[in-house]
Design a protein around this motif. Structure first.
Motif, PDB file in Angstrom:
ATOM      1  N   ILE A  73      31.131  15.255 -12.207  1.00 31.47           N
ATOM      2  CA  ILE A  73      32.563  14.907 -13.204  1.00 31.47           C
ATOM      3  C   ILE A  73      32.377  16.523 -13.833  1.00 31.47           C
ATOM      4  O   ILE A  73      31.184  16.689 -14.513  1.00 31.47           O
ATOM      5  CB  ILE A  73      32.900  14.095 -13.315  1.00 31.47           C
ATOM      6  CG1 ILE A  73      32.447  13.218 -12.210  1.00 31.47           C
ATOM      7  CG2 ILE A  73      34.159  14.048 -14.388  1.00 31.47           C
ATOM      8  CD1 ILE A  73      32.980  11.687 -12.988  1.00 31.47           C
ATOM      9  N   LEU A  95      41.697  11.660 -17.361  1.00 29.66           N
ATOM     10  CA  LEU A  95      40.699  11.524 -15.523  1.00 29.66           C
ATOM     11  C   LEU A  95      41.417  11.932 -15.135  1.00 29.66           C
ATOM     12  O   LEU A  95      42.457  11.335 -14.302  1.00 29.66           O
ATOM     13  CB  LEU A  95      40.000  10.381 -16.317  1.00 29.66           C
ATOM     14  CG  LEU A  95      39.122   9.598 -16.574  1.00 29.66           C
ATOM     15  CD1 LEU A  95      38.797   8.749 -16.553  1.00 29.66           C
ATOM     16  CD2 LEU A  95      38.115  11.018 -17.388  1.00 29.66           C
ATOM     17  N   ALA A 116      37.819  11.705 -10.370  1.00 32.06           N
ATOM     18  CA  ALA A 116      37.049  11.407 -12.027  1.00 32.06           C
ATOM     19  C   ALA A 116      36.842   9.881 -12.394  1.00 32.06           C
ATOM     20  O   ALA A 116      36.031   9.448 -12.107  1.00 32.06           O
ATOM     21  CB  ALA A 116      37.182  12.426 -12.920  1.00 32.06           C
ATOM     22  N   ARG A 121      34.887   7.636  -9.678  1.00 28.14           N
ATOM     23  CA  ARG A 121      33.520   7.754  -9.745  1.00 28.14           C
ATOM     24  C   ARG A 121      32.782   7.388 -11.623  1.00 28.14           C
ATOM     25  O   ARG A 121      32.342   6.933 -11.437  1.00 28.14           O
ATOM     26  CB  ARG A 121      33.251   9.431 -10.264  1.00 28.14           C
ATOM     27  CG  ARG A 121      33.271   9.919  -8.302  1.00 28.14           C
ATOM     28  CD  ARG A 121      32.780  11.515  -8.087  1.00 28.14           C
ATOM     29  NE  ARG A 121      32.961  12.351  -6.828  1.00 28.14           N
ATOM     30  CZ  ARG A 121      33.311  13.398  -6.909  1.00 28.14           C
ATOM     31  NH1 ARG A 121      32.613  14.417  -7.716  1.00 28.14           N
ATOM     32  NH2 ARG A 121      33.529  13.811  -5.740  1.00 28.14           N
ATOM     33  N   ARG A 140      38.567  16.612 -10.156  1.00 25.43           N
ATOM     34  CA  ARG A 140      37.096  16.008 -10.858  1.00 25.43           C
ATOM     35  C   ARG A 140      36.440  16.310 -11.952  1.00 25.43           C
ATOM     36  O   ARG A 140      35.658  16.066 -12.105  1.00 25.43           O
ATOM     37  CB  ARG A 140      36.465  16.897  -9.256  1.00 25.43           C
ATOM     38  CG  ARG A 140      36.629  16.464  -8.284  1.00 25.43           C
ATOM     39  CD  ARG A 140      35.343  17.274  -6.982  1.00 25.43           C
ATOM     40  NE  ARG A 140      35.692  16.885  -5.906  1.00 25.43           N
ATOM     41  CZ  ARG A 140      36.718  16.838  -5.070  1.00 25.43           C
ATOM     42  NH1 ARG A 140      38.391  17.426  -5.206  1.00 25.43           N
ATOM     43  NH2 ARG A 140      37.137  16.494  -3.746  1.00 25.43           N
ATOM     44  N   ALA A 141      37.625  16.392 -13.206  1.00 22.38           N
ATOM     45  CA  ALA A 141      37.465  16.723 -14.279  1.00 22.38           C
ATOM     46  C   ALA A 141      37.931  16.087 -15.840  1.00 22.38           C
ATOM     47  O   ALA A 141      39.128  15.001 -14.783  1.00 22.38           O
ATOM     48  CB  ALA A 141      38.050  18.038 -15.136  1.00 22.38           C
ATOM     49  N   ALA A 142      37.579  15.771 -16.638  1.00 25.24           N
ATOM     50  CA  ALA A 142      37.965  14.721 -17.645  1.00 25.24           C
ATOM     51  C   ALA A 142      38.577  16.017 -18.692  1.00 25.24           C
ATOM     52  O   ALA A 142      37.826  16.799 -18.648  1.00 25.24           O
ATOM     53  CB  ALA A 142      36.691  14.547 -18.015  1.00 25.24           C
TER      54      ALA A 142
END
Length: 399
Positions: A128, A163, A167, A170, A204-206
């Motif tokens: 992430i 999110l 992400a 996960r 897959r990012a915050a």
């Protein structure tokens, strides 16, 4: 035998049909097995084409929804040092002022990691990343928030985070309102995004607000990715002008890519293995044709008395040939119809289970059924000729 008697002994096409049907009824198990071979071949061919067409239709629907008019701008590498260069801070604004551009969003990579709590090691990132995001990013991506909300001018200034759906999975975050640790500070999750097929890096990012990232996480304001959405007619023109607009002095330091190209290529190559699978279906169809021919040859041997009787009553060789070819066509046609139904049902089950549109191309149905008729004709020719050549006297004696 007089001509009148010969004429009356000849069978009409309707009589031929009934005689052929009677012949088919006398050997039901053999008929079923022969027709089954044809049905399996046609069902395989229909299912292969239908599944491929359904998958392609789903991809095209997805492309229509996501659009092919989005471009992604990223920094290139310095030709001397090989290091990644930085895009200007005002690059998103410059791109947004270009003719034909409708929406522009940007993200900036941050060095911090995101964790559920301080008890988790910083090295366990789970793949992430943490990014700063502009308020217009979601419009440029045509993304939607699955739960919660997106940044606004107020929430983007404070320790709040949105999110991507991967992400969130996960991190074990299912609903907004929970907190995650970014760097050494806790941020409140205000939203979870739906999947973004054209921007897997966002999934897959915050994401932290642009201004909040600068104030709370030391973000320098240089965008790492710019996403622009333009009109369909101006995509090509905009793509050619972006490098000179973002960095007039060194346009080679700016990379422009089309995120939808992968989906377009997949749609274009969908069914690349269809020919191989169609070949397997053709083999099954050929085996079915051999089964029909075998059934008809055995039929000739079993029905020599019938053939001799018809010939002695005045039936011509042509009528005998027509009778057996008709029976072969009936046998293949029944198998073909069953195969079309089975193939269509198999395609429907696959499409519904995968959430795809159900598509069975008409040409596949017409072509498949025409193939069965061709196979039936070819398979019945030799037995028909053999039956027509039987001597009436010898055939009656054999019977």
């Amino acid at each position: 035998m007089s001509d009148d008697r010969l004429s009356s002994a000849r069978l009409s096409p309707r009589d031929v049909f009934h005689v052929g049907s009677a012949g088919l009824r006398t050997r039901p198990m053999r008929v079923v097995l022969s027709a089954l071979g044809i049905a399996i071949g046609i069902a395989t061919m229909i299912a292969v084409v239908g599944i491929s067409a359904s998958s392609k239709a789903q991809l095209l629907q997805e492309l229509d929804k996501l659009g092919t008019n989005m471009l992604k701008v990223t920094p290139g590498e310095d030709p001397f040092s090989g290091d990644s260069v930085k895009l200007p801070k005002d690059a998103p604004g410059m791109v947004g002022r270009m003719p034909g551009v409708e929406h522009v969003g940007a993200t900036g990579d941050l060095e911090q990691t995101v964790r559920r709590s301080e008890k988790i090691s910083k090295d366990e990132t789970g793949g992430i990343t943490v990014k700063a995001g502009t308020e217009d990013l979601l419009k440029a991506l045509r993304g939607t928030v699955g739960s919660g909300t997106w940044f606004n001018d107020a929430t983007g200034r404070y320790p709040s985070v949105v999110l991507g759906h991967v992400a969130a999975e996960r991190l074990g975050i299912t609903t907004p309102g929970q907190q995650v640790l970014i760097g050494s500070q806790y941020f409140t999750v205000i939203g979870i995004l739906d999947p973004l097929p054209l921007a897997s890096e966002i999934e897959r990012a915050a994401l932290v607000g642009w201004k909040g990232a600068g104030k709370l996480l030391g973000f320098d304001g240089h965008p790492t990715q710019i996403y622009e959405r333009s009109t369909d007619a101006s995509v090509g023109t905009v793509r050619g002008l972006i490098p000179r607009t973002v960095d007039p002095e060194n346009p080679n330091n700016v990379r422009v890519t089309d995120p939808s190209s992968a989906l377009q290529a997949k749609a274009a190559t969908e069914g690349a293995f269809t020919n191989l699978l169609l070949g397997l279906g053709g083999v099954a169809l050929l085996v079915g044709g051999v089964g029909v021919a075998n059934t008809m040859i055995i039929s000739v041997l079993e029905r020599r008395h019938e053939i001799g009787l018809r010939r002695s009553l005045g039936a011509t060789r042509g009528q005998i040939r027509i009778q057996f070819v008709t029976e072969s066509l009936l046998l293949s046609g029944l198998g073909g119809l069953a195969g079309v139904v089975l193939g269509s049902v198999a395609t429907y089950v696959y499409a519904v289970s995968g959430g795809m549109p159900w598509v069975v191309p008409p040409w596949a149905v017409a072509g498949g059924f025409a193939a069965t008729l061709f196979i039936g004709t070819v398979a019945g020719l030799y037995p028909a000729v053999r039956a027509a050549r039987l001597s009436p006297t010898l055939a009656l004696q054999a019977g």
